[in-house]
Design an enzyme around this catalytic site. Sequence first.
Site, PDB file in Angstrom:
ATOM      1  N   ASP A  73       0.834  -1.195   0.000  1.00 52.55           N
ATOM      2  CA  ASP A  73       0.000   0.000   0.000  1.00 52.55           C
ATOM      3  C   ASP A  73       0.872   1.249   0.000  1.00 52.55           C
ATOM      4  O   ASP A  73       2.005   1.228   0.506  1.00 52.55           O
ATOM      5  CB  ASP A  73      -0.883   0.035   1.250  1.00 52.55           C
ATOM      6  CG  ASP A  73      -1.847  -1.138   1.306  1.00 52.55           C
ATOM      7  OD1 ASP A  73      -2.247  -1.632   0.225  1.00 52.55           O
ATOM      8  OD2 ASP A  73      -2.208  -1.551   2.430  1.00 52.55           O
ATOM      9  N   PRO A  74       0.379   2.365  -0.531  1.00 56.70           N
ATOM     10  CA  PRO A  74       1.153   3.608  -0.487  1.00 56.70           C
ATOM     11  C   PRO A  74       1.613   3.975   0.926  1.00 56.70           C
ATOM     12  O   PRO A  74       2.731   4.467   1.111  1.00 56.70           O
ATOM     13  CB  PRO A  74       0.183   4.647  -1.047  1.00 56.70           C
ATOM     14  CG  PRO A  74      -0.673   3.861  -2.002  1.00 56.70           C
ATOM     15  CD  PRO A  74      -0.863   2.518  -1.326  1.00 56.70           C
TER      16      PRO A  74
END
EC number: 5.4.99.25
Length: 312
Positions: free
Chosen positions: A47-48
């Site tokens: 995930d970012p």
Amino acid sequence: MSKKISFRQLDGILLLDKPSGLSSNQALQQARHLFRAAKGGHTGSLDPLATGLLPLCFGEATKIAGLLLGARKAYETTAVLGLTTDSDDADGAPLLERPVPDFDDATLEAALAGLRGPLHQRAPIYSALKQGGEPLYARARRGESIEAPVRDVVVHRFELLERDGLALRLHVECGSGTYVRSLVRDLGETLGCGAHVATLRRLWIEPFNKPRMFTLDELKERAGEGEAALDACLLPLETGLVGFPEATLDADGCRRIGHGQPARPVTEVPAAASGSPVAIFDSARRCLGIGRLGDDGQVEPQRLFRWAVAGS
């Protein structure tokens, strides 16, 4: 105008320490441009918000990237109790805030224990899983109603490292397809107060259990020292196949494999490996690619590296 990059044929695996705030693809493209690698891919998205180990495969190593996706992984995460979000992490919009009950360590351990082992886990609606050929996150951003899929996953470890007020620092070891965000969400529901992921760091992925990771800043510094200093960060693609059954071929076997024909290994391959991926090597210990061990004891080529293919 920016100078056009002259890409090159480059083979190897980079253990990137992904920074927070970048998608996995953004991190891949930055690293690929630094190395000027003509071809690259990553093995399993982070995930970012997440940091940590993101193996990047360049060149022929992309042919084994899929084999790394199913490997066991370890994470450290901070869960914050009392608030759920639409993405199950701190990047999402708040959904519901609830009081946190006064539970003891035994209650917390029971909740963690219930989320270990084989599980039916519902993925987050903000995920890269596809329905109808489109990632769920794209539909979620349009405000569409989404029924996220439930998948079978395995959680090997889910343990408390530290408890500080509403924050729980947790260690997770899990198999392919497991979402730590979903684990934290379900832990919060079990405790009756909801929870979301505040931080997430991937520590290792098999077979890279003690990884020497490189940050993008380190890679930029090495790029300034020259190509040789940068390329020294790469692992040979064989390191991604550690732990796979091996089949060693003689010269005739290499020739047959290179023509797409099955070949009989000169070393015994465990019968248990029949039907499973097998790493193919020549007598000089150069990896030629991936094959499958047939019931007759011969290795059938599946994905060969370019140096193993006849006429390449």
